[in-house]
Design a protein around this motif. Structure first.
Motif, short mmCIF file in Angstrom:
data_model
loop_
_atom_site.label_atom_id
_atom_site.label_comp_id
_atom_site.label_asym_id
_atom_site.label_seq_id
_atom_site.Cartn_x
_atom_site.Cartn_y
_atom_site.Cartn_z
N PRO A 14 86.81 44.64 12.98
CA PRO A 14 86.78 45.97 13.63
C PRO A 14 87.00 45.83 15.13
O PRO A 14 86.46 44.92 15.77
N GLY A 15 87.80 46.73 15.66
CA GLY A 15 88.16 46.68 17.07
C GLY A 15 89.40 45.86 17.35
O GLY A 15 89.92 45.88 18.47
N GLY A 16 89.87 45.14 16.36
CA GLY A 16 91.04 44.27 16.54
C GLY A 16 92.35 45.02 16.41
O GLY A 16 92.38 46.24 16.26
N SER A 17 93.44 44.24 16.47
CA SER A 17 94.78 44.81 16.43
C SER A 17 95.65 44.06 15.43
O SER A 17 95.42 42.88 15.15
N LEU A 18 96.64 44.76 14.94
CA LEU A 18 97.68 44.18 14.09
C LEU A 18 98.98 44.89 14.38
O LEU A 18 98.97 46.08 14.75
N ARG A 19 100.09 44.19 14.18
CA ARG A 19 101.38 44.83 14.26
C ARG A 19 102.09 44.65 12.92
O ARG A 19 102.34 43.52 12.48
N LEU A 20 102.41 45.76 12.31
CA LEU A 20 103.15 45.75 11.06
C LEU A 20 104.65 45.89 11.35
O LEU A 20 105.04 46.57 12.29
N SER A 21 105.43 45.24 10.51
CA SER A 21 106.89 45.33 10.62
C SER A 21 107.48 45.96 9.36
O SER A 21 106.95 45.75 8.26
N CYS A 22 108.54 46.69 9.54
CA CYS A 22 109.27 47.29 8.43
C CYS A 22 110.74 46.92 8.63
O CYS A 22 111.43 47.53 9.45
N ASP A 62 96.73 62.87 12.93
CA ASP A 62 95.55 62.99 13.77
C ASP A 62 94.62 61.78 13.67
O ASP A 62 93.96 61.42 14.65
N SER A 63 94.59 61.14 12.51
CA SER A 63 93.64 60.04 12.33
C SER A 63 94.02 58.79 13.11
O SER A 63 93.17 57.92 13.31
N VAL A 64 95.27 58.69 13.55
CA VAL A 64 95.70 57.47 14.25
C VAL A 64 96.24 57.74 15.65
O VAL A 64 96.58 56.80 16.38
N LYS A 65 96.32 59.00 16.02
CA LYS A 65 96.85 59.36 17.34
C LYS A 65 96.03 58.69 18.44
O LYS A 65 94.80 58.75 18.44
N GLY A 66 96.71 58.01 19.34
CA GLY A 66 96.03 57.33 20.43
C GLY A 66 95.67 55.88 20.13
O GLY A 66 95.35 55.12 21.04
N ARG A 67 95.72 55.49 18.85
CA ARG A 67 95.40 54.12 18.47
C ARG A 67 96.62 53.37 17.93
O ARG A 67 96.73 52.16 18.12
N PHE A 68 97.50 54.07 17.25
CA PHE A 68 98.69 53.45 16.65
C PHE A 68 99.93 53.87 17.42
O PHE A 68 100.01 54.99 17.92
N LEU A 86 91.15 48.96 15.52
CA LEU A 86 91.07 49.17 14.08
C LEU A 86 89.63 49.36 13.61
O LEU A 86 88.69 48.75 14.17
N LYS A 87 89.49 50.21 12.61
CA LYS A 87 88.19 50.55 12.05
C LYS A 87 88.16 50.19 10.56
O LYS A 87 89.22 50.12 9.93
N PRO A 88 87.00 50.00 10.00
CA PRO A 88 86.95 49.71 8.56
C PRO A 88 87.65 50.77 7.71
O PRO A 88 88.26 50.44 6.69
N GLU A 89 87.63 52.00 8.15
CA GLU A 89 88.29 53.07 7.40
C GLU A 89 89.81 53.02 7.49
O GLU A 89 90.50 53.79 6.82
N ASP A 90 90.34 52.11 8.29
CA ASP A 90 91.79 51.89 8.32
C ASP A 90 92.25 50.95 7.21
O ASP A 90 93.45 50.73 7.03
N THR A 91 91.30 50.39 6.47
CA THR A 91 91.64 49.51 5.36
C THR A 91 92.45 50.25 4.31
O THR A 91 92.01 51.30 3.81
N ALA A 92 93.62 49.73 4.00
CA ALA A 92 94.53 50.40 3.06
C ALA A 92 95.77 49.53 2.87
O ALA A 92 95.97 48.54 3.58
N VAL A 93 96.58 49.93 1.92
CA VAL A 93 97.94 49.39 1.81
C VAL A 93 98.84 50.28 2.66
O VAL A 93 98.80 51.50 2.53
N TYR A 94 99.61 49.65 3.53
CA TYR A 94 100.48 50.36 4.46
C TYR A 94 101.93 50.27 4.00
O TYR A 94 102.40 49.18 3.64
#
Length: 126
Positions: A14-22, A62-68, A86-94
């Protein structure tokens, strides 16, 4: 062959960062809108962000505005999603996806997203 391939998921505290690629193949990403979604267990797929092909305008849920932050590298034909605080509630398949209609007018309406990647799992946990 039109294809999207996500990567960059993993376990983060929690509080960390990740960068996803597409990474896109079969079409140029700067000619199409590209969106990011996520789906947590037992929940509906949620639209997070979208980037336009013309001027690179960006849109956020709205749930990610300002963070993503969504961005695009035309030379690599890749769209990114930088995820901070990042928060625990961000856990998901992206997932990343390509719509048939622009996000500017139709938002994250799933009916208009026709090409999908296979997804990458993000787990936020200590």
């Amino acid at each position: 062959q039109v294809q999207l391939v996500e990567s960059g998921g993993g376990l983060v505290q929690p509080g960390g960062s990740l960068r996803l690629s597409c990474a896109a193949s079969g079409f140029p990403v700067d000619y199409y809108y590209i969106g990011w979604f996520r789906q947590a267990p037992g929940k509906e797929r949620e639209g997070l962000s979208c980037i336009s092909p013309t001027d690179g305008s960006t849109y956020y849920g709205d749930s990610v505005k300002g963070r993503f932050t969504i961005s695009r590298d035309n030379a690599k034909n890749t769209v990114y999603l930088q995820m901070n605080s990042l928060k625990p509630e961000d856990t998901a398949v992206y997932y990343c996806a390509r719509p048939t209609q622009g996000c500017s007018a139709y938002g994250f309406d799933l009916r208009y997203f026709e090409v999908w990647g296979q997804g990458t799992l993000v787990t936020v946990s200590s």
